[in-house]
Scaffold this active site. Structure first.
Site: not given
Length: 366
Positions: A200-201
């Site tokens: 998700h980064r």
């Protein structure tokens, strides 16, 4: 996840009153409400609905709402956790109103100023009064930044409190209704294994080249190990935008409730992630973890735990997974004070500090 054990510890302490403030920064039925239900957290006393918008807009909305609340309530202290925008916003407001700030998970540093979380951590720690630290590196960072030793408390980790507590609960409930139960059952028959992925980064999922490189590694791993990937909405959107197809050996599912996800990853052969929290949780339960980042603000998971910092080079990622599958992966251990009692230690310190403040105030009035 971080406040659940703190709430339990506060409820067990007769001398402290508290209120739960939900800023609304993260608000989605699948990723929020169900966490309160499953973790046994009481409904928030205040819900601000300050989510949405850019980082600046979100932070500003939280600050405005929280300032109004603090002026009306005048709490003796504000306790913030982690490194999200709410942590930063509420710390600034409290400090400007001369309210003590306690930071849980203080002192963590990645050294990467491109991470919004790193900025939030640095600013929050620069103005906090009491620092509750999860690992030795946090103490070192805070001391190097000039914080007095008397304000730093090595207490362990509330995330570990939570995962140990919830894993015990999980062993006594029926998990067959979880969305991923069928996948798990099929892929553990006759000694079979599977892996779990989370991404998700922004540095990994917002850049087409970076996301494609990581996904190429996942596809290669999946030829020998079935993978299941609960996909963050941001990540799914970018995969569609960049035309990335992970193939038939990687099962894509939506975001999972806490207990369903815990049930899934705790029995995985390996976890591949860019999540800070999951690095710690896997170390707590002894699950091999391959972190898809070039740095980590949680070095104890690498130094002592089950975590390998693999970066985003596909060949390195594949090689580290193969080591694990061949029985050549690192053997980690649970770090000191990651024993499930961090929240109790935090509440004991808070009670002592606030009692001292009350005493000083009474002496001044007399």
């Amino acid at each position: 996840m971080k406040i659940a054990p703190i709430v339990r510890a506060l409820q067990a302490h007769a001398g402290l009153e508290f209120k739960i403030i939900h800023t609304g920064q993260h608000y989605d039925r699948e990723m929020n409400d169900v966490f309160f239900e499953e973790l046994g957290i009481p409904a928030p006393d205040v819900f601000m609905a300050a989510g949405g918008g850019s980082h600046a807009l979100q932070t500003a909305k939280i600050m405005m709402a929280f300032e109004e609340l603090c002026q009306a309530e005048r709490p003796a202290a504000v306790l913030v956790v982690g490194d999200v925008n709410s942590t930063l916003a509420c710390s600034i407001v409290a400090k400007k109103l001369d309210i003590r700030v306690a930071h849980v998970e203080a002192g963590l540093r990645s050294g990467d100023m491109r991470m919004p979380e790193e900025i939030n951590r640095l600013v929050t720690d620069s103005i906090s009064d009491w620092f509750f630290v999860t690992e030795p590196s946090g103490i070192a960072h805070l001391q190097r930044e000039g914080k007095p030793a008397s304000s730093i408390y090595f207490v362990g980790h509330v995330m570990v409190d939570n995962v140990l507590y919830q894993a015990e609960k999980l062993s006594h409930i029926d998990t067959s209704g979880f969305e991923t139960a069928k996948f798990k059952a099929v892929h553990t028959q006759n000694g079979a294994r599977y892996g779990v992925v989370t991404l998700h980064r922004p540095s990994n999922v917002d850049d087409a080249q970076s996301l494609a490189r990581i996904c190429s590694a996942l596809k290669e791993i999946a030829t020998g190990l079935p993978l299941i990937f609960p996909v963050h909405p941001r990540t799914r959107g970018n995969m569609e935008k960049f035309g990335i197809d992970l193939g038939a050996n990687i099962t894509l599912v939506g975001p999972q409730a806490y207990m369903a996800f815990l049930d899934l990853w705790k029995d995985a052969a390996v976890v591949l992630t860019d999540s800070g929290g999951l690095q710690e949780e896997t170390t707590a339960l002894g699950v091999p973890c391959i972190t898809l980042r070039e740095n980590t603000e949680r070095p104890v998971t690498v130094d002592q735990g089950t975590n390998i910092l693999a970066g985003t080079d596909p060949s390195r990622i594949v090689a580290e997974v193969r080591k694990v599958l061949c029985g050549e992966g690192k053997q980690g251990r649970r770090p000191h004070l990651w024993d499930g009692r961090a929240a109790e230690r935090i509440v004991e310190v808070l009670a002592a500090k606030l009692q001292m403040i009350d005493l000083h105030s009474a002496l001044e009035k007399s």
